[in-house]
Design an enzyme around this catalytic site. Structure first.
Site, PDB file in Angstrom:
ATOM      1  N   ASN A   1      18.933 -27.333  26.672  1.00 46.07           N
ATOM      2  CA  ASN A   1      18.298 -28.357  25.831  1.00 46.07           C
ATOM      3  C   ASN A   1      17.006 -27.785  25.248  1.00 46.07           C
ATOM      4  O   ASN A   1      16.005 -27.668  25.939  1.00 46.07           O
ATOM      5  CB  ASN A   1      18.000 -29.593  26.696  1.00 46.07           C
ATOM      6  CG  ASN A   1      17.268 -30.674  25.911  1.00 46.07           C
ATOM      7  OD1 ASN A   1      17.204 -30.631  24.683  1.00 46.07           O
ATOM      8  ND2 ASN A   1      16.715 -31.652  26.619  1.00 46.07           N
TER       9      ASN A   1
ATOM     10  N   LYS B   1      15.165 -29.122  23.017  1.00 49.32           N
ATOM     11  CA  LYS B   1      14.226 -30.193  22.624  1.00 49.32           C
ATOM     12  C   LYS B   1      13.703 -29.915  21.209  1.00 49.32           C
ATOM     13  O   LYS B   1      14.457 -29.450  20.382  1.00 49.32           O
ATOM     14  CB  LYS B   1      13.101 -30.302  23.651  1.00 49.32           C
ATOM     15  CG  LYS B   1      13.619 -30.379  25.088  1.00 49.32           C
ATOM     16  CD  LYS B   1      12.563 -30.706  26.077  1.00 49.32           C
ATOM     17  CE  LYS B   1      13.154 -30.614  27.472  1.00 49.32           C
ATOM     18  NZ  LYS B   1      12.288 -31.143  28.504  1.00 49.32           N
TER      19      LYS B   1
ATOM     20  N   HIS C   1      18.341 -39.030  27.772  1.00 51.40           N
ATOM     21  CA  HIS C   1      17.357 -38.098  28.346  1.00 51.40           C
ATOM     22  C   HIS C   1      16.068 -38.874  28.639  1.00 51.40           C
ATOM     23  O   HIS C   1      15.681 -39.758  27.877  1.00 51.40           O
ATOM     24  CB  HIS C   1      17.084 -36.951  27.374  1.00 51.40           C
ATOM     25  CG  HIS C   1      16.293 -35.852  27.993  1.00 51.40           C
ATOM     26  ND1 HIS C   1      14.929 -35.930  28.147  1.00 51.40           N
ATOM     27  CD2 HIS C   1      16.674 -34.669  28.531  1.00 51.40           C
ATOM     28  CE1 HIS C   1      14.506 -34.834  28.756  1.00 51.40           C
ATOM     29  NE2 HIS C   1      15.546 -34.041  28.994  1.00 51.40           N
TER      30      HIS C   1
ATOM     31  N   GLU D   1      13.064 -38.224  28.273  1.00 54.18           N
ATOM     32  CA  GLU D   1      12.038 -38.226  27.218  1.00 54.18           C
ATOM     33  C   GLU D   1      12.344 -39.282  26.157  1.00 54.18           C
ATOM     34  O   GLU D   1      11.434 -39.895  25.602  1.00 54.18           O
ATOM     35  CB  GLU D   1      11.925 -36.821  26.601  1.00 54.18           C
ATOM     36  CG  GLU D   1      11.161 -35.886  27.526  1.00 54.18           C
ATOM     37  CD  GLU D   1      11.530 -34.420  27.413  1.00 54.18           C
ATOM     38  OE1 GLU D   1      12.160 -34.021  26.418  1.00 54.18           O
ATOM     39  OE2 GLU D   1      11.188 -33.670  28.349  1.00 54.18           O
TER      40      GLU D   1
ATOM     41  N   GLU E   1      18.564 -35.688  36.582  1.00 52.93           N
ATOM     42  CA  GLU E   1      17.298 -35.061  36.208  1.00 52.93           C
ATOM     43  C   GLU E   1      16.136 -35.914  36.710  1.00 52.93           C
ATOM     44  O   GLU E   1      15.701 -36.845  36.005  1.00 52.93           O
ATOM     45  CB  GLU E   1      17.199 -34.950  34.687  1.00 52.93           C
ATOM     46  CG  GLU E   1      18.283 -34.124  34.040  1.00 52.93           C
ATOM     47  CD  GLU E   1      17.794 -33.489  32.751  1.00 52.93           C
ATOM     48  OE1 GLU E   1      17.765 -32.274  32.684  1.00 52.93           O
ATOM     49  OE2 GLU E   1      17.408 -34.234  31.834  1.00 52.93           O
TER      50      GLU E   1
ATOM     51  N   GLY F   1      10.024 -29.999  33.615  1.00 53.71           N
ATOM     52  CA  GLY F   1       8.906 -29.241  33.063  1.00 53.71           C
ATOM     53  C   GLY F   1       7.727 -29.061  34.005  1.00 53.71           C
ATOM     54  O   GLY F   1       6.649 -28.641  33.584  1.00 53.71           O
TER      55      GLY F   1
ATOM     56  N   SER G   1      13.357 -28.124  35.862  1.00 57.50           N
ATOM     57  CA  SER G   1      12.682 -26.865  36.240  1.00 57.50           C
ATOM     58  C   SER G   1      13.626 -25.777  36.756  1.00 57.50           C
ATOM     59  O   SER G   1      13.256 -24.978  37.615  1.00 57.50           O
ATOM     60  CB  SER G   1      11.585 -27.142  37.278  1.00 57.50           C
ATOM     61  OG  SER G   1      10.564 -27.922  36.693  1.00 57.50           O
TER      62      SER G   1
HETATM   63  C1  PEP Z   1      15.169 -31.270  30.539  1.00 59.03           C
HETATM   64  O1  PEP Z   1      14.286 -31.709  29.846  1.00 59.03           O
HETATM   65  O2  PEP Z   1      16.330 -31.697  30.445  1.00 59.03           O
HETATM   66  C2  PEP Z   1      14.834 -30.231  31.511  1.00 59.03           C
HETATM   67  C3  PEP Z   1      15.654 -30.038  32.502  1.00 59.03           C
HETATM   68  O3  PEP Z   1      13.669 -29.558  31.294  1.00 59.03           O
HETATM   69  P1  PEP Z   1      13.056 -28.369  32.180  1.00 59.03           P
HETATM   70  O4  PEP Z   1      14.177 -27.415  32.493  1.00 59.03           O
HETATM   71  O5  PEP Z   1      12.016 -27.747  31.295  1.00 59.03           O
HETATM   72  O6  PEP Z   1      12.488 -28.985  33.404  1.00 59.03           O
END
Ligand code: PEP
Length: 245
Positions: free
Chosen positions: A6, A8, A91, A93, A159, A165, A201
């Protein structure tokens, strides 16, 4: 095994061109499925650059309406038309920054599946629910209210919001139990088996530990997927993991 990237709102046309050069020089395996979710404006461009590779492209979101007066939104039919195989729905976000609630997420997921897209439906608790020990309940409510009626072509991504992040990831036990919980919940409700990806992460250092967790069917990677070497290291770890069996 599935590796989803992803991106983003990152990587412009030049960066995507450079990224794709590395992809085109890499030997992909048929064992691990990979999909990249670039910014909407570059889906077509990325698709044209990697058309010969066994990697698919996807959308980071879509609307539940197929067309109409929805400025700034994207139709699932347009994603399909532009070559997408997958779409990410719900997601965190988008839930937080765009106020997407479960009811709407359900409509979006349903409409995407009806448009012949495969859906990665994201669920995951916030830090408060994690600390209170009510993560199972939180995720159950999300599933109850946002699972589409059509379960074909559906994957779940667990998630935890506090892990996205931040460099913090849940313990092996927590991931294993949550994935099991999600699978059981869905099979009880629908009689269907569903694949559950872990997201939050994930990086080349922790990927092996994550892949070794029972009930993890793949990963959804944000930050680390922006660097082609890291993305390919994660992908290669998934291939090596399968080679063990
Ligand atoms: C995400 O936003 O779906 C995600 C997993 O981000 P990150 O790997 O940066 O934690």
């Amino acid at each position: 095994m599935f590796v989803a990237a992803n991106w983003k709102m990152n990587l412009d046309k030049n960066s995507i061109f450079e990224f794709s050069k590395h992809l085109n020089n890499f030997k992909f395996s048929s064992k691990v499925e990979a999909c990249i979710f670039p910014p909407m404006t570059y889906i077509d461009y990325l698709n044209s650059l990697i058309s010969k590779l066994p990697i698919s492209v996807g959308g980071q979101n879509c609307h539940y309406k197929k067309s109409g007066a929805y400025t700034g939104e994207v139709s699932p039919l347009f994603l399909k038309d532009t070559g997408c195989k997958y779409v990410i729905i719900g997601h965190s976000e988008r839930r937080i920054l765009n106020n997407e609630i479960n009811d709407e997420i359900k409509l979006r997921a349903q409409s995407a599946i009806n448009s012949n897209l495969k859906v990665i439906l994201c669920v995951g608790e916030n830090l408060i629910d994690h600390q209170k020990g009510s993560a199972f309940k939180f995720v159950e409510k999300q599933l109850l209210e946002s699972l589409p009626d059509n379960f074909e072509n559906l994957l779940i991504a667990y998630e935890p919001i506090w892990s996205i992040g931040t460099g913090k990831i849940p313990s092996v036990n927590v991931i294993e139990e949550m994935h099991q919980h999600i699978k059981k919940f869905i099979s009880k409700k629908t009689n269907k088996k569903v694949k559950v990806l872990y997201g939050g992460s994930v990086n080349p250092e922790n990927i092996n530990n994550i892949l070794n967790i029972v009930n993890v069917d793949g990963v959804l990677v944000g930050g680390s997927s922006l660097n082609v070497k890291d993305f390919l290291a994660i992908y290669s770890a998934a291939v090596k993991h399968l080679d063990k069996f």
